[in-house]
Design a protein around this motif. Structure first.
Motif, short mmCIF file in Angstrom:
data_model
loop_
_atom_site.label_atom_id
_atom_site.label_comp_id
_atom_site.label_asym_id
_atom_site.label_seq_id
_atom_site.Cartn_x
_atom_site.Cartn_y
_atom_site.Cartn_z
N GLY A 21 0.86 -1.18 0.00
CA GLY A 21 0.00 0.00 0.00
C GLY A 21 0.88 1.22 0.00
O GLY A 21 2.00 1.19 0.54
N SER A 26 -3.59 3.26 -3.10
CA SER A 26 -3.90 2.00 -3.77
C SER A 26 -3.15 0.84 -3.13
O SER A 26 -2.12 1.02 -2.50
CB SER A 26 -3.57 2.07 -5.27
N ILE A 27 -3.72 -0.36 -3.30
CA ILE A 27 -3.09 -1.59 -2.81
C ILE A 27 -2.77 -2.44 -4.03
O ILE A 27 -3.62 -2.62 -4.92
CB ILE A 27 -4.05 -2.37 -1.88
N LYS A 40 -4.69 -4.72 -8.70
CA LYS A 40 -4.63 -3.48 -7.94
C LYS A 40 -6.01 -3.19 -7.38
O LYS A 40 -7.02 -3.44 -8.04
CB LYS A 40 -4.18 -2.35 -8.87
N ASP A 42 -8.31 -0.12 -5.52
CA ASP A 42 -8.42 1.30 -5.20
C ASP A 42 -9.61 1.54 -4.30
O ASP A 42 -10.62 0.84 -4.40
CB ASP A 42 -8.56 2.13 -6.48
N HIS A 44 -9.05 3.90 -1.05
CA HIS A 44 -8.63 4.90 -0.06
C HIS A 44 -8.38 6.24 -0.74
O HIS A 44 -7.91 6.30 -1.88
CB HIS A 44 -7.37 4.44 0.67
N ILE A 48 -2.08 4.85 2.77
CA ILE A 48 -2.36 3.59 3.46
C ILE A 48 -1.30 3.41 4.54
O ILE A 48 -0.10 3.48 4.27
CB ILE A 48 -2.37 2.41 2.48
N LEU A 51 -1.61 -2.82 6.59
CA LEU A 51 -2.28 -3.93 5.91
C LEU A 51 -2.23 -5.13 6.84
O LEU A 51 -1.24 -5.32 7.56
CB LEU A 51 -1.57 -4.29 4.60
N SER A 62 -7.13 -3.08 5.02
CA SER A 62 -6.27 -1.93 4.75
C SER A 62 -6.75 -0.77 5.59
O SER A 62 -7.94 -0.55 5.76
CB SER A 62 -6.29 -1.56 3.26
N GLY A 64 -6.29 3.35 6.24
CA GLY A 64 -5.78 4.55 5.60
C GLY A 64 -5.87 5.78 6.48
O GLY A 64 -6.62 5.82 7.45
#
Length: 116
Positions: A21, A26-27, A40, A42, A44, A48, A51, A62, A64
């Motif tokens: 993150g 994005s993760i 990927k 999205d 947040h 971040i 996790l 996740s 944020g």
């Protein structure tokens, strides 16, 4: 080349995947064997900060700086990845949610802030 800073990482089960993150909110899921981006996620709107992989290895939390903890479905071929959103209380900017984790049985989640 548009490098993004990574602010959180978590290993998948059996160390076959790694989740990252970053400051863009994005993760990313990386395949450790091939070194390629698998998918990927999205959602947040800010950095971040944490996790956490569920005990079953099927879900990821996740956390944020946008005061939201998301639960994601990280199983292969999932069509809808974002499952739930847990929104934190509004208070001073220096007390955003910083960490998240699962209970050992995977039935509860917890998140913490920089409260004194």
């Amino acid at each position: 080349r548009g490098l993004r800073k990574v602010t959180a990482v978590e290993l998948g089960l059996e160390d076959l995947a790694i989740f990252s993150g970053g400051i863009d909110g994005s993760i990313k899921c990386w395949d450790m064997r091939r070194g390629l981006l698998t998918f990927k996620m999205d959602g947040h709107r800010d950095v971040i900060s944490s996790l956490s992989l569920s005990p079953s290895g099927k879900n990821l939390l996740s956390n944020g700086m946008d005061r939201v903890v998301y639960e994601w479905d990280i199983q292969n071929f999932a069509t809808e990845r974002r499952i739930k959103a847990f929104v934190g209380a509004t208070h001073a900017a220096d007390k955003n949610l910083l960490g998240c984790c699962w209970s050992p049985n995977g039935e509860m989640v917890a998140a913490g802030s920089a409260d004194r």
